[in-house]
Enzyme design. Structure first.
Site, short mmCIF file in Angstrom:
data_model
loop_
_atom_site.label_atom_id
_atom_site.label_comp_id
_atom_site.label_asym_id
_atom_site.label_seq_id
_atom_site.Cartn_x
_atom_site.Cartn_y
_atom_site.Cartn_z
N HIS A 272 37.22 26.05 46.67
CA HIS A 272 38.63 26.49 46.73
C HIS A 272 39.44 25.68 47.75
O HIS A 272 40.27 24.87 47.35
CB HIS A 272 38.77 28.00 47.01
CG HIS A 272 38.07 28.86 46.01
ND1 HIS A 272 38.36 28.81 44.67
CD2 HIS A 272 37.08 29.78 46.14
CE1 HIS A 272 37.59 29.67 44.02
NE2 HIS A 272 36.79 30.26 44.89
N ASP A 321 34.02 28.78 38.06
CA ASP A 321 34.05 29.93 38.97
C ASP A 321 33.83 31.25 38.23
O ASP A 321 32.71 31.57 37.86
CB ASP A 321 35.36 29.91 39.77
CG ASP A 321 35.36 30.87 40.94
OD1 ASP A 321 34.28 31.36 41.32
OD2 ASP A 321 36.44 31.12 41.51
ZN ZN Z 1 33.19 31.48 43.49
#
Ligand code: ZN
Length: 451
Positions: A272, A321
């Site tokens: 991220h 993700d």
């Molecule tokens: Zn993750």
């Protein structure tokens, strides 16, 4: 005996070339490229197709595939990442080992169909309900490995350390299945899975986040990773609240803390890295950053400051993700498009080699390096992990060799992915996986029981 393929075009890293065949050997590595007429004659002809390296999905939580389409109704006055997380925990607590296997097969099958040849599985559901370890403490990790093996996907299992709810936070029963209180147990559990790794599986470690792993534990996991040259992945600065808690606990932002602890190097990947300062982007320049834009836009996380990170020298790669969508090229284009929307500019991430090349390298070569794997590019000595696109697919029609990579990066639809190989073994044939029907049927049955 080696095996060769002769498509219309092969992406050799700088350009698409024609009249060239690629060969791989018995061990699944690329041995050579050839323009010799006798080689071209005996290679398998792949008409109207172009060969490219397989895509690398650096960051997945396979089990979250069960909540796709199940968290899109408002449950609070203000729905956020944190209210989504409560729904995700609810699902995580109802997935049995058998269900974990079927769900992972579904996610991995969809990955293969979208041209992904390697997945980094950030695996943190370890225990039975209430946090009681299974008699085989790696039972769930083995379901994941088995599922990847059945699909034929290459997998880096990133065994995840999860210790606590957060700084000054009471234990959250929703996290009980994730938690391994002692670092010695985390390390011995990780050691115990090593003999279970098949030929296409490798290992890394993943302290979940600075929120979920206190500093002493993090230091021990980092020392273990370094001693074994494992890749180390960690969620970093996905949400502002995580940054604020880190400042509260340590007086530093997450990336500042990792910098102080000498954790940022080429074996480290920050997942991220959205809520970072320009100084933190500089610190991350010596590491990898995995952006997950399809998931991040679904969760309302924010946009990765990719311009700062590329300029600092960070290796950017991509992950699906939460698996709300599985489309690494969509992640690649969103990295650029999010910046366009914010800056009212175009072609922001282009460097000397152009935008498409940079984003495609991120989706392949950088991802492989983040996972410490010898794949991601079509070169002799690397694993023969590759895909073909159908040059007549409507989403690519009209492209010429000079613009094909641009077409692929901005517009390719999954219908264009025709065939996929891992280690020189074909796992997707003409847009289908041989187990696809059974996998969908079993997954649908799991979902019927869960919801
Ligand atoms: Zn993750």
């Amino acid at each position: 005996m080696d095996h060769g393929w002769l498509p219309d075009l092969i992406y050799t890293g700088n350009a698409f070339e024609s009249g060239i065949a690629m060969f791989s050997g018995e061990n699944g590595t690329i041995t050579r490229f050839s323009r010799d007429p006798s080689d071209l004659h005996r290679a398998t002809r792949l008409p109207n197709q172009a060969i490219l390296p397989g895509l690398v999905n650096v960051h997945s939580h396979a089990f979250q595939r069960v909540i796709r389409g199940r968290t899109e109704r408002r449950t609070h006055d203000r729905d956020t990442f944190w209210t989504w997380r409560a729904s995700m925990y609810h699902a995580a607590n109802r997935v049995s080992p058998k269900a974990m296997y079927h769900v992972a097969r579904m996610a991995f099958c969809e990955m293969a169909l979208s041209g992904i040849t390697t997945v980094g599985e950030f695996h943190y559901v370890h225990h039975d309900s209430g946090g009681v370890p299974y008699s085989d403490r790696n039972l769930l990790a083995r379901q994941i490995l088995h599922a990847a093996d059945e699909i034929g996907l290459r997998i880096a299992l990133l065994r995840t350390a999860y210790v606590r709810a957060g700084w000054q936070k009471p234990a959250d029963p929703g996290q009980a299945r994730f938690i391994t209180p002692r670092s010695e147990d985390f390390i011995s559990d990780t050691e115990a899975i090593r003999p279970c790794l098949g030929p296409r599986a490798s290992l890394g470690v993943a302290p979940h986040s600075v929120r979920a792993v206190p500093l002493d534990y993090l230091r021990e996991v980092a020392a273990y990773a370094r001693a074994h040259a494992f890749p180390m992945h960690m969620h970093v600065a996905e949400q502002p609240a995580e940054v604020e808690a880190c400042i509260g606990e340590y007086g530093l932002r997450p990336v500042e803390l990792l910098h102080r602890e000498n954790i940022l190097d080429r074996r480290f990947t920050a997942i991220h890295a959205i809520h970072i300062t320009p100084q933190e982007a500089e610190y991350l320049g010596r590491s990898y950053v995995c952006a997950c834009p399809t998931s991040e836009r679904n969760l309302g996380d924010g946009a990765v400051p990719a311009d700062l990170l590329y300029n600092a020298g960070a290796g950017i790669c991509f992950g699906s993700d939460s698996n709300v969508q599985i489309d690494i090229l969509e992640d690649a284009r969103l990295l650029e498009y999010d910046l366009r929307m914010n800056k009212l500019e175009r072609v922001i991430l282009s460097d000397g080699d152009g935008l498409a090349r940079r984003l495609f390298d991120s989706a392949t070569v950088s991802g492989a390096t983040s996972l410490a794997l010898n794949t991601g590019a079509l070169e002799p000595g690397r694993q023969a992990d590759f895909l073909t696109v159908d040059l007549n697919d409507p989403s690519l029609a009209g492209a010429d060799p000079g613009s094909l990579l641009d077409h692929i990066v901005v517009s390719l639809e999954r219908t264009a992915i025709r065939n996929v190989w891992v280690d020189g073994v074909q796992i997707v044939h003409d847009g289908r996986h041989r187990l696809q029907d059974e996998i969908v049927e079993q997954f649908t049955a799991v979902q019927r029981r869960l919801w």
